[in-house]
Design an enzyme around this catalytic site. Structure first.
Site, PDB file in Angstrom:
ATOM      1  N   LYS A  25       0.953  -1.015  -0.065  1.00 15.55           N
ATOM      2  CA  LYS A  25       0.032  -0.154   0.103  1.00 15.55           C
ATOM      3  C   LYS A  25       0.961   1.254   0.003  1.00 15.55           C
ATOM      4  O   LYS A  25       1.451   1.529   1.125  1.00 15.55           O
ATOM      5  CB  LYS A  25      -0.969   0.156   1.195  1.00 15.55           C
ATOM      6  CG  LYS A  25      -2.225   1.118   0.962  1.00 15.55           C
ATOM      7  CD  LYS A  25      -2.619   1.611   2.121  1.00 15.55           C
ATOM      8  CE  LYS A  25      -1.947   2.983   2.748  1.00 15.55           C
ATOM      9  NZ  LYS A  25      -2.000   3.982   1.803  1.00 15.55           N
ATOM     10  N   GLU A  69       9.227   1.084  11.050  1.00 11.88           N
ATOM     11  CA  GLU A  69      10.505   2.055  10.716  1.00 11.88           C
ATOM     12  C   GLU A  69       9.505   3.268  10.885  1.00 11.88           C
ATOM     13  O   GLU A  69       8.850   3.824  10.042  1.00 11.88           O
ATOM     14  CB  GLU A  69      11.021   1.955   9.323  1.00 11.88           C
ATOM     15  CG  GLU A  69      11.657   0.490   9.109  1.00 11.88           C
ATOM     16  CD  GLU A  69      13.161   0.365   9.598  1.00 11.88           C
ATOM     17  OE1 GLU A  69      13.424   1.365  10.215  1.00 11.88           O
ATOM     18  OE2 GLU A  69      13.517  -0.732   9.452  1.00 11.88           O
ATOM     19  N   CYS A 129      13.380  10.482   7.394  1.00 14.78           N
ATOM     20  CA  CYS A 129      13.194   9.889   8.658  1.00 14.78           C
ATOM     21  C   CYS A 129      14.672  10.085   9.417  1.00 14.78           C
ATOM     22  O   CYS A 129      14.640  10.446  10.490  1.00 14.78           O
ATOM     23  CB  CYS A 129      12.924   8.483   8.469  1.00 14.78           C
ATOM     24  SG  CYS A 129      13.981   7.522   7.587  1.00 14.78           S
ATOM     25  N   GLU A 166       9.287  15.770  15.444  1.00 18.32           N
ATOM     26  CA  GLU A 166       9.600  15.704  13.972  1.00 18.32           C
ATOM     27  C   GLU A 166       8.887  16.738  13.249  1.00 18.32           C
ATOM     28  O   GLU A 166       7.744  16.728  13.149  1.00 18.32           O
ATOM     29  CB  GLU A 166       9.358  14.260  13.485  1.00 18.32           C
ATOM     30  CG  GLU A 166       9.996  14.057  12.325  1.00 18.32           C
ATOM     31  CD  GLU A 166       9.702  12.531  11.712  1.00 18.32           C
ATOM     32  OE1 GLU A 166       8.629  12.157  11.968  1.00 18.32           O
ATOM     33  OE2 GLU A 166      10.556  11.754  11.050  1.00 18.32           O
TER      34      GLU A 166
HETATM   35  P1  NAD Z   1       2.347   8.274   7.684  1.00 18.48           P
HETATM   36  O1  NAD Z   1       2.384   7.521   8.828  1.00 18.48           O
HETATM   37  O2  NAD Z   1       1.272   9.222   7.566  1.00 18.48           O
HETATM   38  O3  NAD Z   1       1.862   7.382   6.580  1.00 18.48           O
HETATM   39  C1  NAD Z   1       2.590   5.978   6.108  1.00 18.48           C
HETATM   40  C2  NAD Z   1       1.672   5.207   5.479  1.00 18.48           C
HETATM   41  O4  NAD Z   1       0.802   4.749   6.515  1.00 18.48           O
HETATM   42  C3  NAD Z   1       0.939   5.813   4.395  1.00 18.48           C
HETATM   43  O5  NAD Z   1       0.712   4.555   3.367  1.00 18.48           O
HETATM   44  C4  NAD Z   1      -0.549   5.820   5.015  1.00 18.48           C
HETATM   45  O6  NAD Z   1      -1.606   5.808   4.116  1.00 18.48           O
HETATM   46  C5  NAD Z   1      -0.483   4.698   5.912  1.00 18.48           C
HETATM   47  N1  NAD Z   1      -1.301   5.040   7.002  1.00 18.48           N
HETATM   48  C6  NAD Z   1      -1.947   6.285   7.442  1.00 18.48           C
HETATM   49  N2  NAD Z   1      -2.606   6.037   8.782  1.00 18.48           N
HETATM   50  C7  NAD Z   1      -2.902   4.516   8.767  1.00 18.48           C
HETATM   51  C8  NAD Z   1      -3.554   3.865   9.633  1.00 18.48           C
HETATM   52  N3  NAD Z   1      -4.209   4.271  10.462  1.00 18.48           N
HETATM   53  N4  NAD Z   1      -3.408   2.373   9.334  1.00 18.48           N
HETATM   54  C9  NAD Z   1      -2.616   1.882   8.422  1.00 18.48           C
HETATM   55  N5  NAD Z   1      -1.926   2.703   7.667  1.00 18.48           N
HETATM   56  C10 NAD Z   1      -2.098   4.186   7.797  1.00 18.48           C
HETATM   57  O7  NAD Z   1       3.811   8.741   7.279  1.00 18.48           O
HETATM   58  P2  NAD Z   1       3.969   9.610   5.956  1.00 18.48           P
HETATM   59  O8  NAD Z   1       3.776  11.161   6.386  1.00 18.48           O
HETATM   60  O9  NAD Z   1       3.713   8.940   4.681  1.00 18.48           O
HETATM   61  O10 NAD Z   1       5.637   9.519   6.214  1.00 18.48           O
HETATM   62  C11 NAD Z   1       6.494  10.491   6.777  1.00 18.48           C
HETATM   63  C12 NAD Z   1       6.929   9.633   8.186  1.00 18.48           C
HETATM   64  O11 NAD Z   1       7.724   8.482   7.774  1.00 18.48           O
HETATM   65  C13 NAD Z   1       7.919  10.406   9.033  1.00 18.48           C
HETATM   66  O12 NAD Z   1       7.535  10.217  10.346  1.00 18.48           O
HETATM   67  C14 NAD Z   1       9.040   9.768   8.867  1.00 18.48           C
HETATM   68  O13 NAD Z   1      10.087   9.910   9.758  1.00 18.48           O
HETATM   69  C15 NAD Z   1       8.783   8.192   8.669  1.00 18.48           C
HETATM   70  N6  NAD Z   1       9.857   7.686   7.670  1.00 18.48           N
HETATM   71  C16 NAD Z   1      10.443   6.538   8.694  1.00 18.48           C
HETATM   72  C17 NAD Z   1      11.535   5.950   7.800  1.00 18.48           C
HETATM   73  C18 NAD Z   1      12.541   4.763   8.723  1.00 18.48           C
HETATM   74  O14 NAD Z   1      13.123   4.083   7.905  1.00 18.48           O
HETATM   75  N7  NAD Z   1      12.336   4.850   9.958  1.00 18.48           N
HETATM   76  C19 NAD Z   1      11.674   5.930   6.274  1.00 18.48           C
HETATM   77  C20 NAD Z   1      10.831   6.827   5.747  1.00 18.48           C
HETATM   78  C21 NAD Z   1       9.951   7.720   6.439  1.00 18.48           C
END
Ligand code: NAD
Length: 508
Positions: free
Chosen positions: A190, A265, A299, A402
């Site tokens: 997804k 992650e 991240c 963040e």
């Molecule tokens: P997000 O958590 O908003 O969304 C990530 C994914 O989760 C998307 O596909 C979203 O549609 C889905 N999602 C949202 N709510 C959900 C729910 N209730 N249940 C299941 N899935 C759901 O994150 P974002 O804004 O897309 O990305 C940014 C974040 O990702 C930042 O916090 C960043 O630090 C983190 N990140 C971490 C890493 C790592 O390796 N640690 C790498 C890249 C990004």
């Protein structure tokens, strides 16, 4: 190639790539069961790129059923060599189309095209890494006693839901697909709603590479519906998630009902510690990259600069000057260093943090909203200038939360103990960098910082082959290295009677 719409380069008006905008389920691209779609945009211009099929509950069920069928059908029992061949073919196709996919990624995400190329090359390397690892997925053997030989098998977990964010759309997909498929799992991917296009393209390339129908399914749709349906689905065995810490917490809770395997992650607030004995010029250019790459939407962005007293004035002044001079602009232009953010809404959230920092008494050294100097056609409200905030103390909101944008805080510290204490004084623990001319100090501080990766005199903290993941609220599990295979396999112990006599403990 894969059908669907075509889009045009705004400058040349030449068709660049054809991309798919429908769901990939069981080897075919199809509309959502209820026909729903959502628009996906170029955040840098506001232009509508495509109407993408929006998966619903019925589509999630179909994708999970397809993945289950493919898992039980043949994929889990395919020879590792065959799985490796398919992953290598996918890597090769991705490599061949890196340039066109980078344009698609850049247009859907707003990041500079050259950065998207680099990330796609990393995705290629990740697929190649796990293609090799597929053939070295060994168990152990042990003679328990003369009558019992035991050995272990590494078996795939089953159907894996991969839920990924928008900041590195294609690369994050590869980080999850590569170990999952190498170990014989099947996947429902997804992508984030903001950036579905390269994930769908990757699904199409997977089919071209000979990955069987149902092994890789792609279902764009809203996180709260599609993501959560996957996280709670009884047909899903494992959830691999990258995204915000709050979302990770929610996913872990939803997945707990069926005791799914979960790897997370999550977010970061990573420190970048500059000692006065460092090569300050190298520290400065490295630190600029460490925060402003991907417009800080990373991240592992080192978003907290901690600089030792003796070097503070000189470093802060030079860093601020260089940050102010970074070129913001058209993500497709070769000389752009900082592109747009993922959306106007996100840019406004980032600027809200800058305002709150000033309200809390910190000082805006450079940055903030763009001042109208962008080329025509770009949406200034989706951009944020590289921002430096001084006069920060660790308890301020700006130093703890963040921000996920091109904003760095800069603080001064006295001695090594202060540096370590402040580096660790956040709820996250993803990455860190230490700049010092004292080798022993570099290693000593690296051991004391509680994060999944530490760079000493280098801004880089992630490479294919090196484990990547978090301490503390940055999550659990490691990707990008052999450790990732542990997340995608179950260990089975097989015990074999080898004695000459019947085993008869009851003496019957
Ligand atoms: P997000 O958590 O908003 O969304 C990530 C994914 O989760 C998307 O596909 C979203 O549609 C889905 N999602 C949202 N709510 C959900 C729910 N209730 N249940 C299941 N899935 C759901 O994150 P974002 O804004 O897309 O990305 C940014 C974040 O990702 C930042 O916090 C960043 O630090 C983190 N990140 C971490 C890493 C790592 O390796 N640690 C790498 C890249 C990004």
């Amino acid at each position: 190639m894969y059908g669907g719409w075509r889009y045009h380069h705004p400058m040349t008006d030449a068709a660049i790539v054809s991309a798919e905008s429908r769901l990939l389920i069981d080897g075919t691209f199809r509309d959502a069961a209820d026909g729903a779609t959502f628009g996906t945009h170029n955040p840098a211009t506001g232009e509508l790129l495509a109407d993408v099929a929006r998966a619903g509950r019925e589509d999630v069920d179909a994708a999970v059923a397809a993945a289950r069928g493919a898992f039980e059908g043949a994929w889990a029992r395919t020879s590792p060599a065959k799985r490796a061949r398919a992953l290598n073919r996918l890597a090769q196709l991705l490599d061949e189309r890196a340039d066109e996919l980078a344009i698609l990624e850049s247009r859907n995400n707003g990041k500079p095209r050259w950065q998207a190329v680099a990330e796609i090359k990393t995705a290629v390397a990740t697929l190649e890494l796990f293609a090799g690892a597929a053939q070295h997925l060994y168990g152990r053997s042990h003679v328990v006693n003369p009558s019992v030989l035991a050995y272990t098998l590494r078996e795939p977990v089953g159907v894996c839901a991969a839920i990924i964010p928008w900041n590195y759309p294609l690369m994050m997909a590869a980080w999850k697909l590569a170990p999952a498929l190498a170990a014989g799992n099947t996947v429902v991917l997804k992508p984030a709603s903001a950036t579905p296009l390269t994930a769908l393209a990757l699904g199409g390339l997977g089919l071209e590479a000979g990955i069987p129908a149902g092994v890789l399914n792609v279902v764009p749709g809203p996180g709260a519906e599609v993501g959560e349906a996957l996280a709670g689905h009884p047909g899903v065995d494992k959830v691999a998630f990258t995204g915000e810490t709050a979302t990770g917490r929610r996913i872990a809770a939803v997945a707990a009902d069926t005791l799914k395997r979960v790897s997370l992650e999550l977010g970061g607030k990573s420190p970048n510690v500059v000692f006065a004995d460092a090569d300050l010029d190298a520290a400065m250019v490295g630190s600029l990259w460490a925060i402003y790459y991907s417009a800080g939407q990373s991240c592992e962005a080192r978003s907290r600069l901690l600089v030792q007293d003796e070097a503070y004035e000189r470093f802060a002044a030079a860093f601020t000057e260089k940050a102010a001079a970074l070129r913001i602009g058209d993500p497709l232009a070769d000389d752009t260093q900082v592109g747009s953010l993922i959306s106007r809404a996100h840019a406004s959230r980032v600027l809200g943090y800058v305002e709150s920092a000033v309200d809390e008494g910190a000082e805006l050294l450079t940055g903030g909203p763009v001042d109208g100097s962008l080329p025509d056609g770009l949406d200034a409200e989706a951009f944020v200038r590289p921002t430096v905030i001084g006069g920060v103390s660790n308890e301020m909101r700006i130093a703890q939360e963040e921000i996920f944008g091109p904003v760095v805080t800069i603080q001064r510290f006295g001695d090594e103990a202060d540096a370590v204490r402040w580096a660790n004084d956040v709820r996250y623990g993803l990455a860190a960098t230490v700049w010092t001319g004292d080798g022993a100090r570099g290693h000593r501080v690296a051991q004391r910082i509680r994060s999944g990766a530490v760079g000493i005199n280098t801004p880089f903290v992630a490479f294919p082959g090196i484990p990547f993941g978090g301490f503390k609220e940055s999550g659990y599990g490691r990707e990008q290295a052999l450790e990732a295979l542990d997340l995608y396999t179950e260990t089975k112990a097989v015990l074999v009677g080898t004695g000459p006599k019947a085993i008869n403990p009851l003496g019957v």
